[in-house]
Design a protein around this motif. Sequence first.
Motif, PDB file in Angstrom:
ATOM      1  N   ILE A  67      25.354  40.399  41.101  1.00 38.97           N
ATOM      2  CA  ILE A  67      24.578  41.403  41.866  1.00 38.97           C
ATOM      3  C   ILE A  67      25.882  41.741  42.980  1.00 38.97           C
ATOM      4  O   ILE A  67      25.734  40.492  44.300  1.00 38.97           O
ATOM      5  N   LYS A  68      25.568  43.167  43.839  1.00 38.51           N
ATOM      6  CA  LYS A  68      26.274  42.710  45.395  1.00 38.51           C
ATOM      7  C   LYS A  68      25.457  43.224  46.299  1.00 38.51           C
ATOM      8  O   LYS A  68      24.022  44.234  45.658  1.00 38.51           O
ATOM      9  N   SER A  69      25.198  43.583  46.871  1.00 46.75           N
ATOM     10  CA  SER A  69      24.350  43.210  48.526  1.00 46.75           C
ATOM     11  C   SER A  69      24.418  45.159  48.432  1.00 46.75           C
ATOM     12  O   SER A  69      22.951  45.400  48.640  1.00 46.75           O
TER      13      SER A  69
ATOM     14  N   MET B 252      36.397  43.572  46.411  1.00 40.23           N
ATOM     15  CA  MET B 252      36.171  44.095  44.806  1.00 40.23           C
ATOM     16  C   MET B 252      35.915  45.415  45.060  1.00 40.23           C
ATOM     17  O   MET B 252      36.763  46.287  43.689  1.00 40.23           O
ATOM     18  N   GLU B 253      34.686  45.667  45.534  1.00 40.35           N
ATOM     19  CA  GLU B 253      33.852  47.431  45.238  1.00 40.35           C
ATOM     20  C   GLU B 253      35.113  48.514  46.370  1.00 40.35           C
ATOM     21  O   GLU B 253      35.315  49.263  45.879  1.00 40.35           O
ATOM     22  N   GLU B 254      35.812  47.968  47.068  1.00 43.68           N
ATOM     23  CA  GLU B 254      37.332  48.744  47.836  1.00 43.68           C
ATOM     24  C   GLU B 254      38.384  49.450  46.427  1.00 43.68           C
ATOM     25  O   GLU B 254      38.899  49.871  46.092  1.00 43.68           O
ATOM     26  N   MET B 255      38.167  48.011  46.090  1.00 42.79           N
ATOM     27  CA  MET B 255      39.882  48.074  44.737  1.00 42.79           C
ATOM     28  C   MET B 255      39.080  48.675  43.642  1.00 42.79           C
ATOM     29  O   MET B 255      39.767  49.931  43.271  1.00 42.79           O
ATOM     30  N   THR B 256      37.418  49.146  42.919  1.00 39.21           N
ATOM     31  CA  THR B 256      37.424  49.417  42.651  1.00 39.21           C
ATOM     32  C   THR B 256      37.202  51.078  42.901  1.00 39.21           C
ATOM     33  O   THR B 256      37.932  52.263  41.360  1.00 39.21           O
TER      34      THR B 256
ATOM     35  N   VAL C 194      33.840  46.895  34.502  1.00 40.31           N
ATOM     36  CA  VAL C 194      32.091  46.997  34.656  1.00 40.31           C
ATOM     37  C   VAL C 194      31.604  48.169  34.786  1.00 40.31           C
ATOM     38  O   VAL C 194      30.212  49.047  34.432  1.00 40.31           O
ATOM     39  N   ASP C 195      32.456  48.600  36.454  1.00 40.95           N
ATOM     40  CA  ASP C 195      31.793  49.676  36.345  1.00 40.95           C
ATOM     41  C   ASP C 195      32.609  51.056  36.827  1.00 40.95           C
ATOM     42  O   ASP C 195      32.200  52.192  36.831  1.00 40.95           O
ATOM     43  N   THR C 196      33.176  51.221  35.226  1.00 36.89           N
ATOM     44  CA  THR C 196      33.988  52.347  35.355  1.00 36.89           C
ATOM     45  C   THR C 196      33.085  52.964  33.865  1.00 36.89           C
ATOM     46  O   THR C 196      32.512  52.607  33.031  1.00 36.89           O
TER      47      THR C 196
ATOM     48  N   LYS D 151      49.320  49.489  40.242  1.00 34.64           N
ATOM     49  CA  LYS D 151      47.813  48.976  40.797  1.00 34.64           C
ATOM     50  C   LYS D 151      47.173  47.949  39.227  1.00 34.64           C
ATOM     51  O   LYS D 151      47.223  46.571  39.533  1.00 34.64           O
ATOM     52  N   VAL D 152      48.104  48.563  37.342  1.00 32.89           N
ATOM     53  CA  VAL D 152      46.688  47.370  36.924  1.00 32.89           C
ATOM     54  C   VAL D 152      47.660  46.428  36.518  1.00 32.89           C
ATOM     55  O   VAL D 152      47.254  45.286  36.177  1.00 32.89           O
ATOM     56  N   ASP D 153      49.062  46.628  36.700  1.00 31.77           N
ATOM     57  CA  ASP D 153      49.828  45.461  36.938  1.00 31.77           C
ATOM     58  C   ASP D 153      50.066  44.319  37.429  1.00 31.77           C
ATOM     59  O   ASP D 153      49.978  43.564  37.333  1.00 31.77           O
ATOM     60  N   GLU D 154      49.244  44.971  38.783  1.00 33.62           N
ATOM     61  CA  GLU D 154      49.246  43.458  40.168  1.00 33.62           C
ATOM     62  C   GLU D 154      47.797  42.913  39.715  1.00 33.62           C
ATOM     63  O   GLU D 154      48.105  41.825  40.099  1.00 33.62           O
ATOM     64  N   LEU D 155      46.924  43.193  39.416  1.00 35.31           N
ATOM     65  CA  LEU D 155      45.443  42.947  39.498  1.00 35.31           C
ATOM     66  C   LEU D 155      45.706  41.368  38.457  1.00 35.31           C
ATOM     67  O   LEU D 155      45.923  41.622  37.251  1.00 35.31           O
ATOM     68  N   TYR D 156      45.167  40.344  38.867  1.00 34.07           N
ATOM     69  CA  TYR D 156      44.440  39.450  37.805  1.00 34.07           C
ATOM     70  C   TYR D 156      43.580  39.952  36.469  1.00 34.07           C
ATOM     71  O   TYR D 156      42.625  40.942  37.029  1.00 34.07           O
ATOM     72  N   PRO D 157      43.560  39.279  35.619  1.00 33.27           N
ATOM     73  CA  PRO D 157      42.700  40.025  34.867  1.00 33.27           C
ATOM     74  C   PRO D 157      41.099  39.887  35.161  1.00 33.27           C
ATOM     75  O   PRO D 157      40.724  40.001  34.970  1.00 33.27           O
ATOM     76  N   ALA D 158      40.975  38.736  35.305  1.00 37.13           N
ATOM     77  CA  ALA D 158      39.511  38.039  36.268  1.00 37.13           C
ATOM     78  C   ALA D 158      39.044  39.378  37.166  1.00 37.13           C
ATOM     79  O   ALA D 158      37.967  40.081  37.653  1.00 37.13           O
ATOM     80  N   ASP D 159      40.284  40.007  37.941  1.00 31.81           N
ATOM     81  CA  ASP D 159      39.842  41.245  38.887  1.00 31.81           C
ATOM     82  C   ASP D 159      39.439  42.734  38.189  1.00 31.81           C
ATOM     83  O   ASP D 159      38.416  43.784  38.069  1.00 31.81           O
ATOM     84  N   LEU D 160      40.625  43.386  36.775  1.00 35.48           N
ATOM     85  CA  LEU D 160      40.164  43.987  36.351  1.00 35.48           C
ATOM     86  C   LEU D 160      38.921  43.651  35.552  1.00 35.48           C
ATOM     87  O   LEU D 160      38.485  44.834  35.480  1.00 35.48           O
TER      88      LEU D 160
END
Lengths: 446, 446
Positions: free
Chosen positions: B342-344, A1-5, A37-39, A23-32
């Motif tokens: 929390i991510k490592s 997930m961190e790579e995706m972000t 969280v980090d944007t 990318k946005v269309d591909e991702l599941y809501p839970a992933d988006l």
Amino acid sequence: MEEMTAEIKKLIAREDEALLQQKVDELYPADLAEVLVDTTEEETEVLVDLIEEEKLAHILAEVDYEVEKKLLKFLSNNRLTYILDEMYSDDVVDLLGALNIGQTKEFLTLMKQEEAEQIQHLLGYDEESAGGRMTTEYIAMKQDKTVAESIQKLRDIAPEAEMIYYIYVVDEKQELTGVLSMRELIAASPEKKVKDIMHEQVITVNLSLDQEEVAQIISKYDLLAVPVVNRQGLLLGIITFDDILDVIEEEATEDMHKMAGNVEVDVEHEGEVINGVIRRLPWLIILLFASLLSANVLEFFEDVLNTVVILTFFMPTLAGTGGNAATQSLAVVVRGLAIGDIKSKEILGYLWNELKVGVLIALSCGLIIGLVAFIWQGNYMLGTVVGLAMIGNIITATVIGTAMPFIINYFGADPAVAAGPFITTLIDVFGYFIYFSLAKLFINYL
Amino acid sequence: MEEMTAEIKKLIAREDEALLQQKVDELYPADLAEVLVDTTEEETEVLVDLIEEEKLAHILAEVDYEVEKKLLKFLSNNRLTYILDEMYSDDVVDLLGALNIGQTKEFLTLMKQEEAEQIQHLLGYDEESAGGRMTTEYIAMKQDKTVAESIQKLRDIAPEAEMIYYIYVVDEKQELTGVLSMRELIAASPEKKVKDIMHEQVITVNLSLDQEEVAQIISKYDLLAVPVVNRQGLLLGIITFDDILDVIEEEATEDMHKMAGNVEVDVEHEGEVINGVIRRLPWLIILLFASLLSANVLEFFEDVLNTVVILTFFMPTLAGTGGNAATQSLAVVVRGLAIGDIKSKEILGYLWNELKVGVLIALSCGLIIGLVAFIWQGNYMLGTVVGLAMIGNIITATVIGTAMPFIINYFGADPAVAAGPFITTLIDVFGYFIYFSLAKLFINYL
């Protein structure tokens, strides 16, 4: 997930809208939801514009308050109206529950009158009760419908309902009279009536039942959803298994934090320093004062301490081992009570059993520390005193550690609160008292 | 439930078969499973005869090893054959997993050859992996089937499958190519082909994935079930949400016990005294020896202790507060890592944040205990030493309590193990060292 972000952040920086949209269309809501969280605010704005409303509805149902605020900032009232319509009622309630009254009112004006009233109603229930957790998007059928008619109705309303695999059967007064699963409906012959194939015995929960007990029921009977009824037996909503997964995780987290003496529970995020202090300091100070009881015990035995300083050396080991033994007993009972594996009535049997375990452990540890003290300081009387103190200490610790959660549970409080720190502080006091009383008794031989 | 058990026991004693049969038929398998925990051998025999095989299949899937053994004793091979056929493969695997090899073989001979082979295969996977948790009773369709054909097929095989609400689409090689829900199937027009309405992007888990991670995936995406595939992408089974509910509860229990220093985890029942001792004693002894480090620190400062005995009075408070502060930090990180909040990688940000919280808490507690010491003993230098020691102690405790779980996690171990007792023992050592070093520095003013 961190790579995706990281990848998405890069695409935003590069302003590569085409690839970003893909990318946005591909991702599941839970992933988006995780990405968001980090944007930063700017990145969020770009993303929100690219995510379609249906997906945003799912995302808003997933994220916590911080991200929610960030997202709402960039949503026009137009889009929001559409999104609120897409969301299930329990998720809307969660969303609005985090806002202040003024904002909540503003949101309600964006919704259809009927829905707004329903939501307002749901907001009135306690957040952690069945009423506060339920959704109103369930499927109900009249009992005289045939199987074929029901399947047709299902086909029409499927997109609206949160859970379509259980069909609840109600009479004219909306009273719940039965239930059947889609599995049964689909296997039944089309001309049969619903009331002939339904189960009349339905597992229900009352509006005011605590969410933890709702979770236990769903988990015990392996249900996809449980209907929520009021005292008159009228069907008001359902609670689905996925909300219960969250409840189980929340409650386990809560118990663990209470055992560790954190007053309030939440994963802490950067910048919440003051909150962290407020959350933890009160317990620490209470425990600090409680531990001064031990200081009083020590002052009481000042003469003994003055005479034989080596007694001090074994204080940490005695107190530590007693505390550890208590925590072990405690964890078994607290968790057992929480998941229902131990009943509060069983206290005597449990105490007896734990006592036997405690005595064996006490004898073993007493022997070990006694030998260590004897060999290290070459003083067999010191070994005897330290060994006996350890035995008394562990037995006391086991009894207190086992009994305390039952007692707290009996008074209706949550046994996890009692836990760890408070009990170990208490056991220190007993432990030092036993130790120095023994020492005083044998002072002439030390 | 306890009343229900009492009532049933009474009916058995009265030999009121008619009423007993009625009660047994009324109760859900999960309720009967609870009743059977408390019945004697004789009562169990009576009940087993009255419960129909289908219900027994569900009951055997619910109960733990003790009850399982009790039930199996009174089941004829004939009934057992029927029951094993009724049970889902993951439950059969759980059942057999608890028996010894001889018994397992005997059971396998009761099953149809094909099923026995499947079960034997499943028994080969690690119990806590996706392979060990999966069931083989899923629904798979070929992609060229139409919606109408699929619904007809569903109707035929519905009673066999554990989960019929997700339909997995496979090609000729059994490779998973898509998924669709019954909800979508039922809403689609009958003549459409499955491959035209299915989702090609499927969330899957690998055979060897740990059950805790499977639980996180099911919970994150709110799935009813997740398909299990091997490295070639072949569909081998599914894991359903109800099994995951159990996993989440188990894992939370496990974490709590590990934090409390119980080596192995299980709710303990009467008569398991020796097991209880074996489970707890090793850790206690390890920690006992670890705590002797503190004894060494104290011996090192024997002269200080000899000169100023009142220093001893504050040892419990210093050690206790340090331990409590560490446990608070620890609980946040351990639980956060466990549920993925929390991510490592975030260790530095977290440490920095916790350090700020720790400093504020340290200053508060240091001030309080310093004042208490000063007022109680009328010695301002003692107040200063105790207060400074508290500050140093809490800051150290916070840093160790935050960093340790990250470090242990980094080495691939479970951070919960590290927790509570071990860290507090460690912090005692630092705490006493800081305290008596300060005292030695100011010894002439005390």
